[in-house]
Write an enzyme that holds these catalytic residues in place. Sequence first.
Site, PDB file in Angstrom:
ATOM      1  N   PRO A 253       0.753  -1.197  -0.109  1.00 56.94           N
ATOM      2  CA  PRO A 253       0.202  -0.011   0.097  1.00 56.94           C
ATOM      3  C   PRO A 253       0.949   1.122   0.088  1.00 56.94           C
ATOM      4  CG  PRO A 253      -0.094  -1.005   2.287  1.00 56.94           C
ATOM      5  CD  PRO A 253       0.554  -1.890   1.080  1.00 56.94           C
ATOM      6  N   VAL A 255       1.975   5.217   0.098  1.00 54.99           N
ATOM      7  CA  VAL A 255       1.586   6.392   0.276  1.00 54.99           C
ATOM      8  C   VAL A 255       2.750   7.493  -0.171  1.00 54.99           C
ATOM      9  CG1 VAL A 255       1.442   8.002   2.434  1.00 54.99           C
ATOM     10  CG2 VAL A 255       0.343   5.774   2.558  1.00 54.99           C
ATOM     11  N   ASP A 429       5.834   2.048   1.977  1.00 52.75           N
ATOM     12  CA  ASP A 429       5.081   1.183   2.295  1.00 52.75           C
ATOM     13  C   ASP A 429       4.384   1.417   3.676  1.00 52.75           C
ATOM     14  OD1 ASP A 429       3.764  -1.553   2.661  1.00 52.75           O
ATOM     15  OD2 ASP A 429       5.345  -2.718   2.152  1.00 52.75           O
ATOM     16  N   HIS A 430       3.089   1.474   3.500  1.00 49.88           N
ATOM     17  CA  HIS A 430       2.254   1.786   4.871  1.00 49.88           C
ATOM     18  C   HIS A 430       2.010   0.720   5.733  1.00 49.88           C
ATOM     19  CE1 HIS A 430       0.426   4.483   7.444  1.00 49.88           C
ATOM     20  NE2 HIS A 430      -0.356   5.302   6.209  1.00 49.88           N
ATOM     21  N   ARG A 431       2.309  -0.574   5.040  1.00 51.51           N
ATOM     22  CA  ARG A 431       2.497  -1.626   6.257  1.00 51.51           C
ATOM     23  C   ARG A 431       3.644  -1.492   7.135  1.00 51.51           C
ATOM     24  NH1 ARG A 431       2.738  -6.697   1.890  1.00 51.51           N
ATOM     25  NH2 ARG A 431       4.589  -5.116   1.354  1.00 51.51           N
TER      26      ARG A 431
END
Length: 458
Positions: A253, A255, A429-431
């Site tokens: 994901p 951002v 990576d928003h994880r």
Amino acid sequence: MPQYKQFPLPDTAEGLTEADILTWHVKPGDTVTVNQIIVEIETAKAAVELPCPWAGVVTELLAEPGQTVEVGVPIITIDTDPGGAAAPVAAAPVAAEANGTSSGKIGEEMPGGRIATLVGYGPKSGAAKRRARKDSAPAAAPAAAVVAPPAPVAAPAPVVVAAPVQAPGGYVPLAKPPVRKLAKDLGVDLHALTGSGPGGVITREDVETAVSAPTAPAVVSSVDNGTRERRVPIKGVRKATAQAMVDSAFTAPHVTEFLTVDVTPMMELRARLKNAPEFRGVKLTPLAFCAKAVILAARRTPDVNATWDAAANEIVYKDYVHLGIAAATPRGLVVPKVRDADRMSLKELAVALDELATVARDGKTSPADMMNGTITITNVGVFGVDTGTPILNPGESAILALGAIRDMPWVVDGEIKVRKICQLALSFDHRVVDGQQGSQFLADVGALLAEPGIAMTY
């Protein structure tokens, strides 16, 4: 009597399944020696030169430039005993099997049918298959590693002259792959040509003649847009890059955050250092300063240098920085790495970046140099672009885009002045990286570029 051996395409990097033939450095009739470079291929990662595993005389090239070949498929036939009495073929393998060892020469079939390659062992020779062509009859069974001597003169003929194949849609013109590519590039319909080569094969001259010949107005008016389009096969570096970008875009994901920075102090420091004896002769670019800023900022926000391991359900934090630098080359986008960049001084970084860019532009970046990066910088500013939304490299958690540096109005101490302004864009990576961590990292990079003296506080 002569002894003929066929050299199969080796696995030049772990996981390689196919490669494209770029350039042959030999031709039938040439004498070759062991480890002589005979062909240059392009894999999904880089261009690689292949050495010859035997000494002898080239009798046949089994793949043409531009052709995609699967690993294990023979690409060249070599007579290893031209005009002489060949040693018994089975003697060496039997002795090797008895001892449980093998010489492991590149391309040589080992006990059990395995083929020695540049990295480990490739597939069994019996499992190698040529890729089926849409416009050809079913391919014959692949030849063994050591083949019977071909006919003295007529051997090459079947490769060039083939009986016309009647496809379900009708007549299929006979032409070699390079001729077909030339026809596509020039917008020539091969169905409308009569081949002047042996057996009606369409030659390069036939295509060039068709282009130079005057065209009747009636024909021009009936030509559809398809003849003014050019199709390029998706392969090599382009194919690998496309797959990596799709995998990344739809797995991590993304951002992206942006920051506009006054880098006037950084540019002034650069001008002073270029005149310093220590940096004399060193190509000191804004990218080197950005690389140093990224490395320093990653110390305070180690999450941007971490990796999401979905298989182990873990986040892997790395106490080293293998800095990737996105580079545009004639063969497509590559991202070579500066290993252990966190241990380098500004001068060492500048030298490493210059060498890396030179090797990449020459298309000589090895597959190993493009693997296992931890964070990447893409310098879109060299193209005059201000910013963008970069896509993460698979396995990494952050990528920074460095925009063009421009003279722009900027408020300094309440007054409008002309300053050196640059835009930064960070995708993460928003994880792995939360918004607060990503914002802090981007702010730190910007602060270091806006005032390099802050590095003294790190």
